[in-house]
Design a protein around this motif. Structure first.
Motif, PDB file in Angstrom:
ATOM      1  N   PHE A  56      -5.769  -3.676   0.167  1.00 19.82           N
ATOM      2  CA  PHE A  56      -5.755  -2.791  -0.785  1.00 19.82           C
ATOM      3  C   PHE A  56      -6.798  -1.891  -0.767  1.00 19.82           C
ATOM      4  O   PHE A  56      -7.832  -2.317  -0.890  1.00 19.82           O
ATOM      5  N   TYR A  84      -7.858   1.299  -4.795  1.00 20.49           N
ATOM      6  CA  TYR A  84      -7.458   0.532  -5.979  1.00 20.49           C
ATOM      7  C   TYR A  84      -8.097   1.253  -7.008  1.00 20.49           C
ATOM      8  O   TYR A  84      -9.332   1.217  -7.377  1.00 20.49           O
ATOM      9  N   TYR A  94      -2.751   2.046  -5.938  1.00 20.69           N
ATOM     10  CA  TYR A  94      -3.443   1.367  -4.570  1.00 20.69           C
ATOM     11  C   TYR A  94      -2.680   1.902  -3.528  1.00 20.69           C
ATOM     12  O   TYR A  94      -1.420   2.207  -3.627  1.00 20.69           O
TER      13      TYR A  94
END
Length: 120
Positions: free
Chosen positions: A41, A44, A57
């Motif tokens: 990710f 974010y 994200y």
């Protein structure tokens, strides 16, 4: 490189819990931040307006379900959610899937400067 999967979710802050929620995120636990990175990710971000929280994200890995499962199974992340969970208020109580609810992208400006329908 493939386009990232862009994910945007929203929830509400439970009345009286915003300060606690901000305190937790001002000092995010290193293991939680590392798990987010290991799960591929990026960018974010959590935004706030009034009591509305919006989470965004980009997923840049190859197996979203496996990376999500790794995060779900992570004991440090589970402990984090036990702390942050009481701060959140499901905006759609009584329906499955809360407290964070997915937003559907419908358009975005791409890198070439052209717009595109983000649902296709």
């Amino acid at each position: 490189m493939a386009e990232p999967l862009r994910v945007c979710l929203y929830t509400r802050v439970r009345p009286g819990m915003l300060e606690r929620y901000r305190e937790l995120h001002d000092a995010i636990w290193p293991g939680v931040a590392e798990r987010i990175r290991l799960s591929n990710f990026t960018n974010y971000t959590i935004f706030l307006r009034g009591d509305l929280l919006v989470q965004y994200y980009e997923y840049v890995g190859d197996d979203y379900e496996a990376d999500q499962a790794a995060m779900q199974a992570d004991p440090e992340s589970q402990r984090w959610w036990r702390e942050t969970g009481p701060c959140q208020l499901d905006p759609e109580p009584g329906t499955p899937g809360g407290p964070w609810r997915e937003l559907t992208p419908i358009w975005r400006l791409d890198e070439t400067g052209s717009g595109q329908d983000a649902t296709r």
